[in-house]
Design a protein around this motif. Structure first.
Motif, PDB file in Angstrom:
ATOM      1  N   THR A  12       0.845  -1.163   0.016  1.00  0.00           N
ATOM      2  CA  THR A  12      -0.025   0.136  -0.120  1.00  0.00           C
ATOM      3  C   THR A  12       0.755   1.135  -0.065  1.00  0.00           C
ATOM      4  O   THR A  12       0.631   2.300  -0.776  1.00  0.00           O
ATOM      5  CB  THR A  12      -0.757  -0.019   1.137  1.00  0.00           C
ATOM      6  OG1 THR A  12      -1.844  -1.084   0.875  1.00  0.00           O
ATOM      7  CG2 THR A  12      -1.713   1.363   1.414  1.00  0.00           C
ATOM      8  N   SER A  13       1.920   1.234   0.689  1.00  0.00           N
ATOM      9  CA  SER A  13       2.860   2.341   0.750  1.00  0.00           C
ATOM     10  C   SER A  13       3.518   2.568  -0.642  1.00  0.00           C
ATOM     11  O   SER A  13       3.541   3.954  -0.770  1.00  0.00           O
ATOM     12  CB  SER A  13       3.883   2.253   1.766  1.00  0.00           C
ATOM     13  OG  SER A  13       3.385   1.955   3.102  1.00  0.00           O
ATOM     14  N   SER A  14       3.606   1.620  -1.470  1.00  0.00           N
ATOM     15  CA  SER A  14       4.020   2.005  -2.843  1.00  0.00           C
ATOM     16  C   SER A  14       3.042   2.605  -3.434  1.00  0.00           C
ATOM     17  O   SER A  14       3.193   3.654  -4.500  1.00  0.00           O
ATOM     18  CB  SER A  14       4.680   0.887  -3.534  1.00  0.00           C
ATOM     19  OG  SER A  14       3.563   0.037  -3.803  1.00  0.00           O
ATOM     20  N   ALA A  47      11.701   7.257   1.228  1.00  0.00           N
ATOM     21  CA  ALA A  47      11.324   5.750   1.674  1.00  0.00           C
ATOM     22  C   ALA A  47       9.924   5.700   2.488  1.00  0.00           C
ATOM     23  O   ALA A  47       9.825   6.784   3.383  1.00  0.00           O
ATOM     24  CB  ALA A  47      12.165   5.330   2.661  1.00  0.00           C
ATOM     25  N   ILE A  48       8.918   5.457   2.124  1.00  0.00           N
ATOM     26  CA  ILE A  48       7.539   5.624   2.530  1.00  0.00           C
ATOM     27  C   ILE A  48       7.300   4.131   3.458  1.00  0.00           C
ATOM     28  O   ILE A  48       7.291   2.868   2.689  1.00  0.00           O
ATOM     29  CB  ILE A  48       6.552   5.697   1.437  1.00  0.00           C
ATOM     30  CG1 ILE A  48       6.649   6.896   0.668  1.00  0.00           C
ATOM     31  CG2 ILE A  48       5.246   5.878   2.321  1.00  0.00           C
ATOM     32  CD1 ILE A  48       6.046   7.362  -0.460  1.00  0.00           C
ATOM     33  N   SER A  49       6.999   4.268   4.438  1.00  0.00           N
ATOM     34  CA  SER A  49       6.598   3.001   5.269  1.00  0.00           C
ATOM     35  C   SER A  49       5.682   3.352   6.543  1.00  0.00           C
ATOM     36  O   SER A  49       6.114   4.286   7.293  1.00  0.00           O
ATOM     37  CB  SER A  49       7.890   2.398   5.840  1.00  0.00           C
ATOM     38  OG  SER A  49       7.535   1.248   6.986  1.00  0.00           O
ATOM     39  N   ALA A  59      -4.783  -2.378  12.490  1.00  0.00           N
ATOM     40  CA  ALA A  59      -5.570  -3.271  11.585  1.00  0.00           C
ATOM     41  C   ALA A  59      -4.264  -3.612  10.597  1.00  0.00           C
ATOM     42  O   ALA A  59      -3.643  -2.747  10.192  1.00  0.00           O
ATOM     43  CB  ALA A  59      -6.745  -2.908  10.828  1.00  0.00           C
ATOM     44  N   VAL A  60      -4.112  -4.858  10.249  1.00  0.00           N
ATOM     45  CA  VAL A  60      -3.113  -5.275   9.190  1.00  0.00           C
ATOM     46  C   VAL A  60      -3.067  -4.485   7.805  1.00  0.00           C
ATOM     47  O   VAL A  60      -2.136  -3.791   7.312  1.00  0.00           O
ATOM     48  CB  VAL A  60      -2.928  -6.780   8.961  1.00  0.00           C
ATOM     49  CG1 VAL A  60      -2.062  -7.157   7.809  1.00  0.00           C
ATOM     50  CG2 VAL A  60      -2.375  -7.461  10.212  1.00  0.00           C
ATOM     51  N   ALA A  61      -4.405  -4.453   7.425  1.00  0.00           N
ATOM     52  CA  ALA A  61      -4.585  -3.627   6.140  1.00  0.00           C
ATOM     53  C   ALA A  61      -4.548  -2.146   6.375  1.00  0.00           C
ATOM     54  O   ALA A  61      -5.149  -1.575   7.178  1.00  0.00           O
ATOM     55  CB  ALA A  61      -5.999  -3.917   5.655  1.00  0.00           C
ATOM     56  N   SER A  62      -3.527  -1.549   5.663  1.00  0.00           N
ATOM     57  CA  SER A  62      -3.241  -0.044   6.156  1.00  0.00           C
ATOM     58  C   SER A  62      -4.430   0.881   5.267  1.00  0.00           C
ATOM     59  O   SER A  62      -4.728   0.856   4.182  1.00  0.00           O
ATOM     60  CB  SER A  62      -2.171   0.228   5.371  1.00  0.00           C
ATOM     61  OG  SER A  62      -1.639   1.640   5.770  1.00  0.00           O
ATOM     62  N   THR A  63      -5.005   1.904   6.018  1.00  0.00           N
ATOM     63  CA  THR A  63      -5.730   2.753   5.359  1.00  0.00           C
ATOM     64  C   THR A  63      -5.568   4.181   5.893  1.00  0.00           C
ATOM     65  O   THR A  63      -5.102   4.940   5.146  1.00  0.00           O
ATOM     66  CB  THR A  63      -7.209   2.279   6.098  1.00  0.00           C
ATOM     67  OG1 THR A  63      -7.109   2.371   7.519  1.00  0.00           O
ATOM     68  CG2 THR A  63      -7.639   1.103   5.492  1.00  0.00           C
ATOM     69  N   ALA A  76      -2.532   9.553   5.072  1.00  0.00           N
ATOM     70  CA  ALA A  76      -1.821  10.404   5.740  1.00  0.00           C
ATOM     71  C   ALA A  76      -0.265  10.556   5.051  1.00  0.00           C
ATOM     72  O   ALA A  76       0.262  11.303   4.875  1.00  0.00           O
ATOM     73  CB  ALA A  76      -1.238   9.956   7.268  1.00  0.00           C
ATOM     74  N   GLN A  77       0.082   9.201   4.292  1.00  0.00           N
ATOM     75  CA  GLN A  77       1.448   9.176   3.472  1.00  0.00           C
ATOM     76  C   GLN A  77       1.313  10.101   2.395  1.00  0.00           C
ATOM     77  O   GLN A  77       2.063  11.011   1.860  1.00  0.00           O
ATOM     78  CB  GLN A  77       1.582   7.704   3.110  1.00  0.00           C
ATOM     79  CG  GLN A  77       2.075   6.820   4.200  1.00  0.00           C
ATOM     80  CD  GLN A  77       2.239   5.414   3.901  1.00  0.00           C
ATOM     81  OE1 GLN A  77       1.464   5.061   2.799  1.00  0.00           O
ATOM     82  NE2 GLN A  77       2.828   4.575   4.652  1.00  0.00           N
ATOM     83  N   ILE A  78       0.043  10.143   1.847  1.00  0.00           N
ATOM     84  CA  ILE A  78      -0.113  10.835   0.491  1.00  0.00           C
ATOM     85  C   ILE A  78      -0.108  12.166   0.954  1.00  0.00           C
ATOM     86  O   ILE A  78       0.417  13.009   0.177  1.00  0.00           O
ATOM     87  CB  ILE A  78      -1.512  10.365  -0.193  1.00  0.00           C
ATOM     88  CG1 ILE A  78      -1.407   9.017  -0.716  1.00  0.00           C
ATOM     89  CG2 ILE A  78      -1.831  11.312  -1.408  1.00  0.00           C
ATOM     90  CD1 ILE A  78      -2.758   8.198  -1.155  1.00  0.00           C
ATOM     91  N   ALA A 128      -7.676  -2.799  -5.198  1.00  0.00           N
ATOM     92  CA  ALA A 128      -7.371  -4.243  -5.749  1.00  0.00           C
ATOM     93  C   ALA A 128      -6.746  -4.763  -4.537  1.00  0.00           C
ATOM     94  O   ALA A 128      -7.235  -5.961  -3.872  1.00  0.00           O
ATOM     95  CB  ALA A 128      -7.053  -4.470  -6.885  1.00  0.00           C
ATOM     96  N   LEU A 129      -5.621  -4.435  -4.093  1.00  0.00           N
ATOM     97  CA  LEU A 129      -4.892  -4.825  -3.033  1.00  0.00           C
ATOM     98  C   LEU A 129      -5.848  -4.941  -1.909  1.00  0.00           C
ATOM     99  O   LEU A 129      -5.796  -6.317  -1.045  1.00  0.00           O
ATOM    100  CB  LEU A 129      -3.856  -3.942  -2.633  1.00  0.00           C
ATOM    101  CG  LEU A 129      -2.921  -4.537  -1.578  1.00  0.00           C
ATOM    102  CD1 LEU A 129      -2.356  -5.929  -1.847  1.00  0.00           C
ATOM    103  CD2 LEU A 129      -1.684  -3.465  -1.358  1.00  0.00           C
ATOM    104  N   LYS A 130      -6.541  -4.000  -1.415  1.00  0.00           N
ATOM    105  CA  LYS A 130      -7.426  -4.328  -0.379  1.00  0.00           C
ATOM    106  C   LYS A 130      -8.452  -5.447  -0.164  1.00  0.00           C
ATOM    107  O   LYS A 130      -8.638  -6.321   0.771  1.00  0.00           O
ATOM    108  CB  LYS A 130      -8.443  -2.904   0.017  1.00  0.00           C
ATOM    109  CG  LYS A 130      -7.297  -1.728   0.569  1.00  0.00           C
ATOM    110  CD  LYS A 130      -7.093  -2.203   1.996  1.00  0.00           C
ATOM    111  CE  LYS A 130      -5.957  -1.382   2.518  1.00  0.00           C
ATOM    112  NZ  LYS A 130      -4.708  -1.684   2.187  1.00  0.00           N
TER     113      LYS A 130
HETATM  114  C1  AGP Z   1      -1.355  -2.819   3.236  1.00  0.00           C
HETATM  115  O1  AGP Z   1      -2.306  -2.944   3.427  1.00  0.00           O
HETATM  116  C2  AGP Z   1      -0.332  -4.209   3.670  1.00  0.00           C
HETATM  117  N1  AGP Z   1      -0.571  -4.209   5.255  1.00  0.00           N
HETATM  118  C3  AGP Z   1       1.132  -4.006   3.047  1.00  0.00           C
HETATM  119  O2  AGP Z   1       0.843  -4.172   1.683  1.00  0.00           O
HETATM  120  C4  AGP Z   1       1.918  -2.997   3.588  1.00  0.00           C
HETATM  121  O3  AGP Z   1       1.499  -1.558   2.765  1.00  0.00           O
HETATM  122  C5  AGP Z   1       3.278  -3.106   3.187  1.00  0.00           C
HETATM  123  O4  AGP Z   1       3.746  -4.371   3.939  1.00  0.00           O
HETATM  124  C6  AGP Z   1       4.299  -2.001   3.691  1.00  0.00           C
HETATM  125  O5  AGP Z   1       4.144  -1.772   5.084  1.00  0.00           O
HETATM  126  P1  AGP Z   1       4.849  -0.559   5.627  1.00  0.00           P
HETATM  127  O6  AGP Z   1       4.089   0.627   5.017  1.00  0.00           O
HETATM  128  O7  AGP Z   1       4.867  -0.514   7.212  1.00  0.00           O
HETATM  129  O8  AGP Z   1       6.354  -0.333   5.121  1.00  0.00           O
END
Ligand code: AGP
Length: 600
Positions: free
Chosen positions: A290-292, A333-335, A385-389, A394-396, A471-473
């Motif tokens: 998602t960060s990409s 570097a986005i994370s 939550a594992v799925a990033s929202t 906030a990154q954008i 799609a990833l979500k």
């Molecule tokens: C996003 O919903 C996923 N959990 C996964 O793609 C995540 O974005 C990716 O592993 C990168 O994680 P980071 O942003 O902590 O580096």
């Protein structure tokens, strides 16, 4: 400690408590970096004297790395007064200089400690703790929840809030204050909301709420109808839903107080010389998942504003393809976690090749934040939550800030234009809230589609990364095959996938403005409808034409093209979350995934 354990999900990089004991000149205190369990062990090894009036805090660091000394509570008046704080005191630097000028010695890097010493000064002038709190909070700028105790007022806890949560728990012969009802819900379900800039004073048998002037405010108590676990999620059934609803605040907090009086972007840590930033000839974004996609949105915005080429690379691919990197390369570097091993290794590789690195990270003090040359923190708060929202929006937002800063530094966009974009950005939290408030039809659609096995997503320009993320979500949460495409790419092969009733989400850009791609995307919609596809269209409110091309249509508030991902992402996040829930999946901990992938 039980209350802190229930609040730990809100922040877990350090914790501490301060207790009123029989000593009228000193409070007892224990605080440790790390998870609450470390503090619990400390209290087992070195118990504090008994007491029934105390304040406790789990920290989500904003100013100052997560260390023992930066953990809350912070002491003042020689250990007689303690304070804890959530939020950001934006004018802490000038206040700290004033205090140091009169001889106050600080023991931490936090903005919080400033408020503690200010309260001590007011109490030394003969005011009680509540009046001291009122007078101090009037001088603070920013968002805060503050609690304070004074050993000389052994039965009292005083609290204040502005743009940060604080609720009162009304017990039987005891009263509580907490950032969230979950802190005291096992002791009482009777609570009291506090208004903006109000101060509350509690003792075991009294609760007094006043406004900033000291006038008593009457507040009607309410009964909490959540159980404790639901309360941790703010009443939502999953952390993911709660975090989606945190998105307006995540964008607003990430934007807040970002430019100094000279209009220069204020990074959160480190520094890259203007001469370097002024001479870079390429930007490489390193990220995963998602960060990409935040990086892909940034590519469109930063190339437009800065006229610098932006390459967006998967961290795990970058390091092994002998990339072209030099001292004139700026790596971003986005994370969210700041611990993704692929991105850590790629960043180190780039630094060995001479590149400077700016990190856009959500977790303070994480590896990527510490090893980068400079840091721009997203302020989305803990993302459980594992799925990033909320971290994604906030990154954008942070990449827009970076783009504007570089544009102004290099003269591609002038202050007037950057200020206009900043103003439009400032309107986005309210627009995101509007999308959240009108999302029920998206949830209903998701529940009706729980049986679907394939769903496609199409978008052009900044709609393309939105399609990829949608799609990833769906893959992550509903475990169904979903794929995002650049809308123009479909006719080059993937359109062979299209058959009758195949659901396809389309992010349709605004029909207004120069260079609009509206008609192009309408053609793409035609192409798939001609083959029987079911087109679910996200369009700008007022776009009547779009409705003719849609099996279902959802309207989004108007926004400048480059900012529209902040809106278009929301319905897709909600759709995936709701569909996964309808399938009975574990939305917060999807199978096979981890919140941070700390292996290569
Ligand atoms: C996003 O919903 C996923 N959990 C996964 O793609 C995540 O974005 C990716 O592993 C990168 O994680 P980071 O942003 O902590 O580096």
């Amino acid at each position: 400690m039980a209350g802190l354990a229930r609040l730990e999900y809100r922040g877990y990089d350090s914790a501490g408590i301060a207790v009123v004991t029989a000593d009228r000149e000193h409070l007892a205190m224990a605080k440790k970096a790390g998870k609450l369990a470390i503090l619990a062990q400390e209290l087992k090894d070195r118990p504090l004297p008994p007491g029934t009036v105390a304040i406790g805090h789990t920290r989500w660091a904003t100013h100052g790395a997560p260390t023992d000394s930066n953990a809350h509570p912070h002491m003042a008046a020689g250990g007689r007064i303690a304070i804890i704080h959530n939020g950001i005191i934006e004018n802490y630097a000038s206040l700290r200089s004033e205090l140091e000028a009169v001889g106050v010695v600080f023991s931490s890097d936090t903005d919080t400690e400033v408020a503690g010493h200010m309260i001590a000064a007011e109490v030394d002038d003969g005011k009680d703790l509540a009046q001291a709190m009122r007078d101090v909070t009037r001088r603070l700028e920013g968002a805060f929840t503050l609690l304070a105790i004074d050993a000389r007022e052994p039965q009292t806890v005083v609290g204040a809030r502005r743009n940060s949560p604080l609720v009162v728990g009304l017990g039987d012969g005891e009263n509580f204050l907490g950032s969230d009802v979950v802190a005291f819900i096992e002791y009482t379900k009777k609570a009291l909301e506090l208004g903006q800039d109000e101060v509350v004073e509690i003792t075991p048998d009294r609760v007094v709420v006043t406004d900033a002037s000291g006038a008593v405010v009457a507040r009607a108590p309410y009964t909490i109808d959540w159980d404790a676990t639901a309360a941790e999620k703010g009443g939502f059934s999953t952390f993911m839903e709660k975090e989606i609803h945190d998105e307006p605040a995540a964008v607003a907090d990430t934007l807040r107080d970002r430019f100094n009086e000279f209009g220069k972007l204020k990074l959160d840590g480190g520094l890259i010389a203007d001469t370097i930033l002024g001479s870079i000839d390429k930007i490489i974004v390193l990220a995963c998942g998602t960060s990409s996609y935040a990086g892909l949105v940034a590519k469109y915005a930063i190339e437009h504003w800065c006229r610098i080429p932006v390459e967006v690379e998967y961290s795990h691919e970058f390091r092994y393809r002998d990339p072209v990197v030099s001292v004139k390369t700026l790596v971003v570097a986005i994370s969210q976690s700041g611990e993704t091993m692929d991105t850590i290794m790629a960043m180190r590789y780039a630094q060995q090749q001479g590149a400077s690195v700016i990190a856009i990270v959500n977790v303070q003090g994480s590896t990527i934040a510490r090893e980068a040359d400079a840091v721009l923190y997203t302020r989305a708060g803990p993302e459980i939550a594992v799925a990033s929202t909320k971290a994604l929006v906030a990154q954008i937002t942070a990449t827009y800030l970076l783009g504007m800063f570089l544009a102004e530094l290099r003269g591609n966009k002038f202050p007037g234009e950057v200020r206009a974009i900043l103003e439009q950005l400032g309107e986005m939290p309210a627009k995101i809230q509007r999308v959240l408030d009108t999302a029920e039809p998206i949830r209903a659609l998701a529940r009706s589609m729980a049986g679907e096995r394939t769903i496609l997503f199409l978008g052009r320009h900044v709609g393309y990364p939105v399609a990829l993320e949608g799609a990833l979500k769906l893959k992550e949460l509903a475990y169904i095959h979903a794929e995002g495409f650049a809308a123009g790419e479909l006719k080059h092969g993937p359109i062979a996938l299209v058959e009758k009733d195949l659901p396809i989400f389309v992010i349709l850009p605004s029909p207004n403005g120069p260079g609009s791609l509206h008609s192009k995307v309408l053609s793409n919609i035609q192409e798939v409808r001609a083959r029987g596809a079911r087109t679910i269209v996200l369009a700008e409110e007022g776009d009547e034409v779009a409705a003719k091309y849609a099996s279902e249509i959802f309207y989004l508030p108007e926004a400048p093209v480059l900012l529209t991902p902040l809106l278009a992402l929301i319905p897709l996040q909600i759709f995936a979350c709701e569909l996964a829930g309808a399938k009975g999946n574990d939305v917060d901990q999807p199978r096979n995934l981890a919140k941070s992938v700390t292996v290569e």
